[in-house]
Design a protein around this motif. Structure first.
Motif, PDB file in Angstrom:
ATOM      1  N   SER A 162      21.097 -17.785 -15.805  1.00  7.02           N
ATOM      2  CA  SER A 162      21.216 -19.242 -15.745  1.00  7.02           C
ATOM      3  C   SER A 162      21.877 -19.732 -14.464  1.00  7.02           C
ATOM      4  O   SER A 162      21.908 -20.937 -14.205  1.00  7.02           O
ATOM      5  N   VAL A 163      22.422 -18.821 -13.669  1.00  5.84           N
ATOM      6  CA  VAL A 163      23.145 -19.192 -12.459  1.00  5.84           C
ATOM      7  C   VAL A 163      22.229 -19.008 -11.256  1.00  5.84           C
ATOM      8  O   VAL A 163      21.747 -17.900 -10.998  1.00  5.84           O
ATOM      9  N   VAL A 164      21.981 -20.077 -10.532  1.00  3.99           N
ATOM     10  CA  VAL A 164      21.157 -20.002  -9.323  1.00  3.99           C
ATOM     11  C   VAL A 164      22.082 -19.718  -8.141  1.00  3.99           C
ATOM     12  O   VAL A 164      22.957 -20.525  -7.831  1.00  3.99           O
ATOM     13  N   PRO A 165      21.927 -18.562  -7.482  1.00  3.37           N
ATOM     14  CA  PRO A 165      22.821 -18.224  -6.370  1.00  3.37           C
ATOM     15  C   PRO A 165      22.459 -18.974  -5.104  1.00  3.37           C
ATOM     16  O   PRO A 165      21.422 -19.646  -5.019  1.00  3.37           O
ATOM     17  N   GLU A 166      23.304 -18.848  -4.106  1.00  2.97           N
ATOM     18  CA  GLU A 166      23.048 -19.526  -2.844  1.00  2.97           C
ATOM     19  C   GLU A 166      21.818 -18.944  -2.144  1.00  2.97           C
ATOM     20  O   GLU A 166      21.049 -19.663  -1.518  1.00  2.97           O
ATOM     21  N   LEU A 167      21.650 -17.634  -2.225  1.00  4.54           N
ATOM     22  CA  LEU A 167      20.508 -16.989  -1.587  1.00  4.54           C
ATOM     23  C   LEU A 167      19.578 -16.441  -2.662  1.00  4.54           C
ATOM     24  O   LEU A 167      19.987 -15.638  -3.497  1.00  4.54           O
ATOM     25  N   ILE A 168      18.333 -16.881  -2.640  1.00  2.00           N
ATOM     26  CA  ILE A 168      17.329 -16.389  -3.570  1.00  2.00           C
ATOM     27  C   ILE A 168      16.505 -15.337  -2.844  1.00  2.00           C
ATOM     28  O   ILE A 168      15.894 -15.611  -1.815  1.00  2.00           O
ATOM     29  N   GLU A 169      16.483 -14.127  -3.380  1.00  2.00           N
ATOM     30  CA  GLU A 169      15.766 -13.051  -2.714  1.00  2.00           C
ATOM     31  C   GLU A 169      14.252 -13.181  -2.864  1.00  2.00           C
ATOM     32  O   GLU A 169      13.507 -12.847  -1.949  1.00  2.00           O
ATOM     33  N   GLN A 170      13.787 -13.613  -4.019  1.00  2.99           N
ATOM     34  CA  GLN A 170      12.352 -13.614  -4.297  1.00  2.99           C
ATOM     35  C   GLN A 170      11.701 -14.878  -3.762  1.00  2.99           C
ATOM     36  O   GLN A 170      12.140 -15.988  -4.063  1.00  2.99           O
ATOM     37  N   ALA A 171      10.657 -14.706  -2.973  1.00  5.60           N
ATOM     38  CA  ALA A 171       9.889 -15.841  -2.453  1.00  5.60           C
ATOM     39  C   ALA A 171       8.776 -16.147  -3.445  1.00  5.60           C
ATOM     40  O   ALA A 171       7.697 -15.545  -3.406  1.00  5.60           O
ATOM     41  N   GLN A 172       9.030 -17.088  -4.335  1.00  6.83           N
ATOM     42  CA  GLN A 172       8.082 -17.355  -5.415  1.00  6.83           C
ATOM     43  C   GLN A 172       6.741 -17.880  -4.912  1.00  6.83           C
ATOM     44  O   GLN A 172       5.708 -17.660  -5.550  1.00  6.83           O
ATOM     45  N   GLY A 173       6.732 -18.565  -3.777  1.00  6.85           N
ATOM     46  CA  GLY A 173       5.459 -19.034  -3.256  1.00  6.85           C
ATOM     47  C   GLY A 173       4.547 -17.880  -2.899  1.00  6.85           C
ATOM     48  O   GLY A 173       3.338 -17.894  -3.170  1.00  6.85           O
ATOM     49  N   MET A 174       5.109 -16.853  -2.286  1.00  8.88           N
ATOM     50  CA  MET A 174       4.332 -15.660  -1.977  1.00  8.88           C
ATOM     51  C   MET A 174       3.913 -14.958  -3.268  1.00  8.88           C
ATOM     52  O   MET A 174       2.761 -14.542  -3.438  1.00  8.88           O
ATOM     53  N   THR A 175       4.834 -14.865  -4.229  1.00  5.52           N
ATOM     54  CA  THR A 175       4.521 -14.232  -5.510  1.00  5.52           C
ATOM     55  C   THR A 175       3.310 -14.887  -6.155  1.00  5.52           C
ATOM     56  O   THR A 175       2.351 -14.211  -6.546  1.00  5.52           O
ATOM     57  N   GLN A 176       3.341 -16.199  -6.268  1.00  3.25           N
ATOM     58  CA  GLN A 176       2.283 -16.886  -6.993  1.00  3.25           C
ATOM     59  C   GLN A 176       0.955 -16.841  -6.245  1.00  3.25           C
ATOM     60  O   GLN A 176      -0.107 -16.754  -6.872  1.00  3.25           O
ATOM     61  N   SER A 177       0.990 -16.861  -4.919  1.00  6.10           N
ATOM     62  CA  SER A 177      -0.266 -16.766  -4.176  1.00  6.10           C
ATOM     63  C   SER A 177      -0.955 -15.432  -4.449  1.00  6.10           C
ATOM     64  O   SER A 177      -2.171 -15.369  -4.645  1.00  6.10           O
ATOM     65  N   PHE A 178      -0.180 -14.351  -4.473  1.00  5.51           N
ATOM     66  CA  PHE A 178      -0.764 -13.045  -4.764  1.00  5.51           C
ATOM     67  C   PHE A 178      -1.281 -12.978  -6.198  1.00  5.51           C
ATOM     68  O   PHE A 178      -2.416 -12.575  -6.458  1.00  5.51           O
ATOM     69  N   VAL A 179      -0.421 -13.351  -7.137  1.00  8.97           N
ATOM     70  CA  VAL A 179      -0.784 -13.193  -8.546  1.00  8.97           C
ATOM     71  C   VAL A 179      -1.975 -14.072  -8.903  1.00  8.97           C
ATOM     72  O   VAL A 179      -2.917 -13.637  -9.577  1.00  8.97           O
TER      73      VAL A 179
END
Length: 538
Positions: A380-397
């Motif tokens: 539930s805690v969103v950190p300052e740095l997000i490692e996963q690039a969800q835009g890249m994830t969703q484009s691939f999937v």
């Protein structure tokens, strides 16, 4: 990608929010001091020659691809191996169909071999996700001795952290943090997720980004260009999780210069789809249960685990447990919902470590849900740095995986895997709920059939699987090896996703394979056993 709740990406189908908090097993991999230093003279000279003999890097009109020297990325915590590595950017077209169009920059780090006399053929690493931050994997690779005898090249894949552009999606990251308070597989949850994806999609497209260009075909071509611009005659390819999909695709489409390939936690490009995820979930989860049954002490304390698991999933799907829980990172209590879908996805995502699973399920069945609740609250805690690039994830999937399996196919695969679980749970692919709905918002075209051709090769290939891997089941490593005529397949007992960084035996096999690709020493794999299960008091 998103699993339900872990706080650090471990490759394919990884974590809600892509938090930088490390699971305990990964934290233990960090030695007090990692070996650093400059790359070996041969590899460093190749990079310097490219940088110094090409067209000056200041001009945006230069030919591509090219390598531009640059400082190493500034990571949240200093990584000693990066502080003395050779770094820069690979500059390539966003889409090779338009070579004169938009250019993108992919961060590259060349880490020196630990050996004083390194071999001339480096290792190039392809990380998982898809969308994970390869640069942040550096300490784990060094701790696992991946660069023992050879320089290690790590490139941030297109669209990921430290590359330009980075296809981050704070809209989805905030949704995944909010997801802990929602019923996992409720239709309303899917609508909220799709709306978050739509907002991210519109923002990225508004920046002029061609989301359809972030795919395995272009990704593999990036690595082929990297080898050429660095002047490397031969290298050794190592990919894990989604990176194994990429490495196999790379072997099929760009075999030039590949000395060996290692694939770890295998995703066959001709098989991967949303329904496919259920077979891995079944294999990984039930293998943990079977290992407990084979250990007398665990079997005595926690018998009939599959029945217990089934009963809990059915019960919580019918009547979810709702509680206010303080996240382990601190802060105010948050609403947490434990339903059947959440329990399944927490086990698939290794949110509960395999040695703790029997005890955690027993406690939950006895009305003691703290272990599950606290693990869920961590997301539930969103950190300052997000490692996963969800835009890249969703484009691939959405381009390569989601088109190959309808919602009805997902349900049928779930019913095959766990026939007695509720249909509401089985209708959603593990770690990828409501993905078809999300992909309608993401709006990228279906990828070419050529991306799903089965890989056949006689290049020496090491195929490594962990028996506890519920994201990419061990059976799929054996499947991939069937058409790789010079392959060596090993299973490491009691290990989950991303085997080589966790298993000293797998590390020895990896380096033996690099030194003797057609005759690696694999005897230790037969001796591996799961860690003892955690047996509670009483």
């Amino acid at each position: 990608m998103r699993p339900c709740c872990v706080v650090k990406t471990l490759g394919m189908f990884s974590t809600v929010g892509r938090h930088v908090v490390l699971p305990r097993w990964r934290a233990r991999l960090l030695p007090e001091k990692l070996r650093g230093g400059w790359p070996s003279p041969a590899l460093l000279m190749a990079a310097v020659v490219v940088a110094s003999t090409g067209i000056p890097t200041a001009s945006p009109a230069m030919a591509t691809p090219r390598f531009e020297s640059a400082p190493c990325p500034q990571t949240p915590e200093p990584i000693p191996a990066l502080q003395t590595a050779r770094c820069g950017f690979l500059v390539v077209p966003e889409t090779r169909a338009n070579p004169d169009g938009r250019k993108i920059r992919l961060a590259v780090a060349i880490v020196r071999a630990q050996s004083a006399a390194p071999k001339p053929d480096p290792v190039v690493f392809m990380t998982g996700g898809p969308g994970a931050a390869a640069i942040l994997d550096t300490p784990f690779l060094v701790a696992a001795n991946v660069n023992r005898d050879r320089d290690l090249i790590i490139m941030a894949q297109r669209g990921t952290l430290y590359s330009q552009p980075t296809l981050s999606c704070p809209e989805l990251d905030r949704y995944y943090a909010r997801q802990v308070s929602l019923v996992f597989d409720a239709p309303a949850t899917g609508r909220i997720q799709a709306e978050a994806a739509r907002r991210c999609h519109d923002r990225l497209v508004g920046r002029g980004i061609d989301l359809s260009a972030y795919n395995t075909t272009e990704n593999a071509a990036d690595f082929a260009d990297l080898r050429r611009v660095l002047g490397i005659r031969q290298w050794n390819v190592y990919g894990y999780s989604y990176g194994s999909d990429l490495a196999l695709s790379f072997l099929r489409d760009h075999p030039e210069g590949i000395r060996t390939v290692t694939v770890d936690s295998v995703v066959p490009p001709d098989i991967v789809s949303l329904p496919w995820t259920w077979s891995s979930a079944r294999e990984g989860i039930t293998t943990v249960f079977d290992a407990c049954a084979a250990e007398p002490r665990c079997a005595r304390h926690y018998p009939h685990l599959l029945q217990t698991f089934t009963r809990l999933v059915r019960k919580l799907e019918a009547a979810p447990l709702v509680a206010q829980v303080r996240p382990p990172q601190g802060g105010a209590p948050v609403k947490v919902v434990l339903d059947g879908g959440t329990i399944v996805n927490m086990l698939v995502g290794n949110v509960i470590r395999p040695p703790d699973v029997p005890r955690a399920l027993h406690e939950l069945a006895q009305g003691q849900p703290a272990r599950f609740l606290e693990a869920r609250a961590a997301a539930s805690v969103v950190p300052e740095l997000i490692e996963q690039a969800q835009g890249m994830t969703q484009s691939f999937v959405c381009r390569e995986w989601a088109p190959y399996g309808t919602p009805a196919d997902i349900l049928r695969a779930g019913q095959w895997a766990f026939p007695t679980l509720p249909a509401s749970v089985l209708a959603q692919a593990p770690q990828l709920p409501f993905e078809h709905q999300l992909c309608r918002a993401w709006d990228v075209p279906k990828g070419p059939a050529s991306q799903r051709r089965r890989v056949r090769s006689d290049v020496p290939t090491l195929v490594v699987s962990g028996t506890f891997d519920a994201k990419t089941g061990a059976r799929w490593g054996r499947y991939a090896a069937e058409t790789l005529s010079s392959s060596t397949y090993v299973r490491i007992n009691g290990v989950g996703h991303w085997v080589i960084v966790q298993s000293p035996c797998a590390q020895r096999i990896f380096n033996s394979f690099l030194n003797a690709p057609r005759a690696p020493e694999i005897a230790c794999a037969r001796e591996t056993r799961p860690a003892p299960f955690n047996i509670g008091p009483g």
